[in-house]
Design a protein around this motif. Structure first.
Motif, PDB file in Angstrom:
ATOM      1  N   LYS A   1       0.517  -1.184   0.113  1.00 52.43           N
ATOM      2  CA  LYS A   1       0.030   0.376   0.517  1.00 52.43           C
ATOM      3  C   LYS A   1       0.851   1.495   0.492  1.00 52.43           C
ATOM      4  N   PRO A   2       0.121   2.548  -0.229  1.00 53.15           N
ATOM      5  CA  PRO A   2       1.070   3.906  -0.111  1.00 53.15           C
ATOM      6  C   PRO A   2       1.094   4.146   1.233  1.00 53.15           C
ATOM      7  N   PHE A   3       2.564   4.603   1.205  1.00 54.73           N
ATOM      8  CA  PHE A   3       2.726   5.396   2.663  1.00 54.73           C
ATOM      9  C   PHE A   3       1.438   6.138   3.175  1.00 54.73           C
ATOM     10  N   GLY A   4       1.381   6.416   3.939  1.00 50.88           N
ATOM     11  CA  GLY A   4       0.269   7.428   4.543  1.00 50.88           C
ATOM     12  C   GLY A   4       0.826   8.982   5.464  1.00 50.88           C
ATOM     13  N   GLU A   5      -0.148   9.437   6.144  1.00 44.63           N
ATOM     14  CA  GLU A   5       0.676  10.749   6.478  1.00 44.63           C
ATOM     15  C   GLU A   5       1.047  10.611   7.657  1.00 44.63           C
ATOM     16  N   ALA A   6       1.035   9.399   8.455  1.00 45.64           N
ATOM     17  CA  ALA A   6       1.705   9.221   9.622  1.00 45.64           C
ATOM     18  C   ALA A   6       2.900   9.437   9.075  1.00 45.64           C
ATOM     19  N   GLU A   7       3.606   8.367   8.070  1.00 41.65           N
ATOM     20  CA  GLU A   7       4.900   8.766   7.947  1.00 41.65           C
ATOM     21  C   GLU A   7       5.827   9.623   6.812  1.00 41.65           C
ATOM     22  N   PHE A   8       4.720  10.035   6.386  1.00 46.01           N
ATOM     23  CA  PHE A   8       5.158  12.066   6.055  1.00 46.01           C
ATOM     24  C   PHE A   8       5.395  12.228   6.612  1.00 46.01           C
ATOM     25  N   GLN A   9       4.545  12.372   7.384  1.00 43.73           N
ATOM     26  CA  GLN A   9       5.039  13.467   8.662  1.00 43.73           C
ATOM     27  C   GLN A   9       6.136  13.742   9.546  1.00 43.73           C
ATOM     28  N   SER A  10       6.688  11.835   9.650  1.00 43.35           N
ATOM     29  CA  SER A  10       7.261  11.618  11.154  1.00 43.35           C
ATOM     30  C   SER A  10       9.093  11.188   9.782  1.00 43.35           C
ATOM     31  N   ALA A  11       8.825  11.773   8.591  1.00 46.16           N
ATOM     32  CA  ALA A  11      10.266  11.878   7.303  1.00 46.16           C
ATOM     33  C   ALA A  11      10.236   9.961   7.692  1.00 46.16           C
ATOM     34  N   LEU A  12       9.524   9.329   7.258  1.00 47.97           N
ATOM     35  CA  LEU A  12       9.733   8.059   7.407  1.00 47.97           C
ATOM     36  C   LEU A  12      11.043   7.469   6.193  1.00 47.97           C
ATOM     37  N   PRO A  13      11.827   6.629   6.086  1.00 51.67           N
ATOM     38  CA  PRO A  13      12.300   6.294   4.347  1.00 51.67           C
ATOM     39  C   PRO A  13      11.027   5.185   4.191  1.00 51.67           C
ATOM     40  N   ARG A  14      10.029   5.633   3.650  1.00 52.62           N
ATOM     41  CA  ARG A  14       9.163   4.164   3.178  1.00 52.62           C
ATOM     42  C   ARG A  14       9.896   4.694   1.494  1.00 52.62           C
ATOM     43  N   VAL A  15       8.906   3.621   0.979  1.00 54.63           N
ATOM     44  CA  VAL A  15       9.017   3.878  -0.529  1.00 54.63           C
ATOM     45  C   VAL A  15       8.176   3.283  -1.157  1.00 54.63           C
ATOM     46  N   VAL A  16       7.829   3.235  -2.457  1.00 59.98           N
ATOM     47  CA  VAL A  16       6.497   2.525  -3.146  1.00 59.98           C
ATOM     48  C   VAL A  16       7.390   2.795  -4.397  1.00 59.98           C
ATOM     49  N   VAL A  17       7.165   1.417  -5.200  1.00 63.89           N
ATOM     50  CA  VAL A  17       8.416   1.045  -6.608  1.00 63.89           C
ATOM     51  C   VAL A  17       7.774   0.604  -7.433  1.00 63.89           C
ATOM     52  N   SER A  18       8.277   1.448  -8.539  1.00 64.13           N
ATOM     53  CA  SER A  18       7.648   0.107  -9.712  1.00 64.13           C
ATOM     54  C   SER A  18       7.665  -0.737 -10.376  1.00 64.13           C
ATOM     55  N   GLU A  19       6.871  -2.018 -10.720  1.00 60.71           N
ATOM     56  CA  GLU A  19       6.709  -3.387 -10.964  1.00 60.71           C
ATOM     57  C   GLU A  19       8.008  -3.782 -11.358  1.00 60.71           C
ATOM     58  N   SER A  20       8.938  -2.857 -12.235  1.00 59.86           N
ATOM     59  CA  SER A  20       9.762  -3.285 -13.356  1.00 59.86           C
ATOM     60  C   SER A  20      10.652  -2.773 -12.198  1.00 59.86           C
ATOM     61  N   LEU A  21      11.201  -2.078 -11.676  1.00 58.72           N
ATOM     62  CA  LEU A  21      11.991  -1.460 -10.669  1.00 58.72           C
ATOM     63  C   LEU A  21      12.272  -2.569  -9.467  1.00 58.72           C
TER      64      LEU A  21
ATOM     65  N   TYR B   1       8.487  13.334  -0.050  1.00 52.43           N
ATOM     66  CA  TYR B   1       9.659  14.214   0.212  1.00 52.43           C
ATOM     67  C   TYR B   1       9.390  15.269   1.102  1.00 52.43           C
ATOM     68  N   THR B   2       9.487  14.626   2.636  1.00 48.56           N
ATOM     69  CA  THR B   2       9.925  15.566   3.828  1.00 48.56           C
ATOM     70  C   THR B   2      11.617  14.355   3.941  1.00 48.56           C
ATOM     71  N   CYS B   3      11.425  12.892   3.857  1.00 49.11           N
ATOM     72  CA  CYS B   3      13.077  12.634   3.710  1.00 49.11           C
ATOM     73  C   CYS B   3      13.831  12.905   3.057  1.00 49.11           C
ATOM     74  N   LEU B   4      13.450  14.119   1.803  1.00 51.24           N
ATOM     75  CA  LEU B   4      14.894  14.581   1.248  1.00 51.24           C
ATOM     76  C   LEU B   4      15.785  15.647   1.499  1.00 51.24           C
ATOM     77  N   PRO B   5      16.617  15.508   2.140  1.00 55.60           N
ATOM     78  CA  PRO B   5      16.658  17.435   2.638  1.00 55.60           C
ATOM     79  C   PRO B   5      16.991  18.054   2.136  1.00 55.60           C
ATOM     80  N   VAL B   6      17.438  18.198   0.395  1.00 51.30           N
ATOM     81  CA  VAL B   6      17.374  18.899  -0.730  1.00 51.30           C
ATOM     82  C   VAL B   6      15.971  19.611  -0.457  1.00 51.30           C
TER      83      VAL B   6
END
Length: 222
Positions: free
Chosen positions: A144-164, A210-215
């Motif tokens: 499933k996709p990452f949720g609000e809690a993971e986004f707000q907490s900047a947890l390193p979660r990722v959704v990947v494509s089938e090919s990757l 994007y909260t995981c991305l320092p830049v």
């Protein structure tokens, strides 16, 4: 009468083969061009997965400042997105994303690999908020996709494509598995079917908060 006109036209074409060929090719090219333009317009404007709400969406890609006869354009910073977009009360949903090409310019190319594996894969990465997954209709084949809690907490979660997923793990049922993205360990939240690049607003190899991305978080934060 109609048959007679056709017979005369055919005789003229036989007598002037070169010009007849030019006319036929020119007509065919004109019709083909119109068809290509119609198809391109349909692809850019119609509702198609995952962009199934195009007819109800407003795209805001940059800010433009004007003073006198001069203008300047800027991309949204994290602070601007938070205060001007995510705070909107009239919008049903707000999705905030990073642009993969701009990210590669700011932070360099991104590479994904398994821990201990010496073969990294260059990937197209997009940073998003949790609203992204509610606004766009991705087809999840695992997890499933990452949720609000993971986004707000900047947890390193990722959704990947089938090919990757197949490149990294040789399978697609990999939710809960980890890999290194630019030498930071991310946990796979879900796997989606490949997204065509005819939908450039959402197309990527993987999507992270994007909260995981320092830049992103450091640019325009003050």
């Amino acid at each position: 009468m109609y048959r007679q006109y056709l017979r005369q036209a055919w005789q003229l074409m036989k007598q002037n083969r070169f010009f007849s060929t030019v006319y036929i090719i020119g007509t065919g090219l004109a019709i083909s061009m119109v068809m290509v333009m119609a198809i391109a317009y349909h692809i850019r404007t119609s509702n198609m997965a995952p962009e199934v709400h195009r007819d109800r969406m407003l795209y805001a890609t940059f800010l433009e400042y004007a003073w006198g006869n001069s203008t300047s354009s800027f991309f949204f910073s994290n602070r601007t997105a938070k205060e001007c977009l995510l705070s909107l009360q009239t919008a049903e949903e707000v999705a905030v994303t990073t642009e993969p090409t701009i990210m590669s310019i700011l932070a360099g190319d991104s590479y994904a690999r398994l821990s201990g594996d010496g073969d990294p894969y260059k990937v197209s990465m997009m940073g998003t908020n949790d609203g992204f997954w509610r606004l766009f209709d991705f087809s999840f084949i695992d997890g499933k996709p990452f949720g609000e809690a993971e986004f707000q907490s900047a947890l390193p979660r990722v959704v990947v494509s089938e090919s990757l997923a197949k490149k990294l793990f040789s399978r697609t049922d990999v939710s809960g598995q980890g890999f290194l993205l630019d030498d930071v360990e991310y946990i796979v939240s879900g796997v989606v079917k490949d997204v065509s690049f005819i939908t450039p607003s959402v197309a990527a190899d993987l999507w992270v908060p994007y909260t995981c991305l320092p830049v992103v978080m450091e640019t325009g934060s003050s």
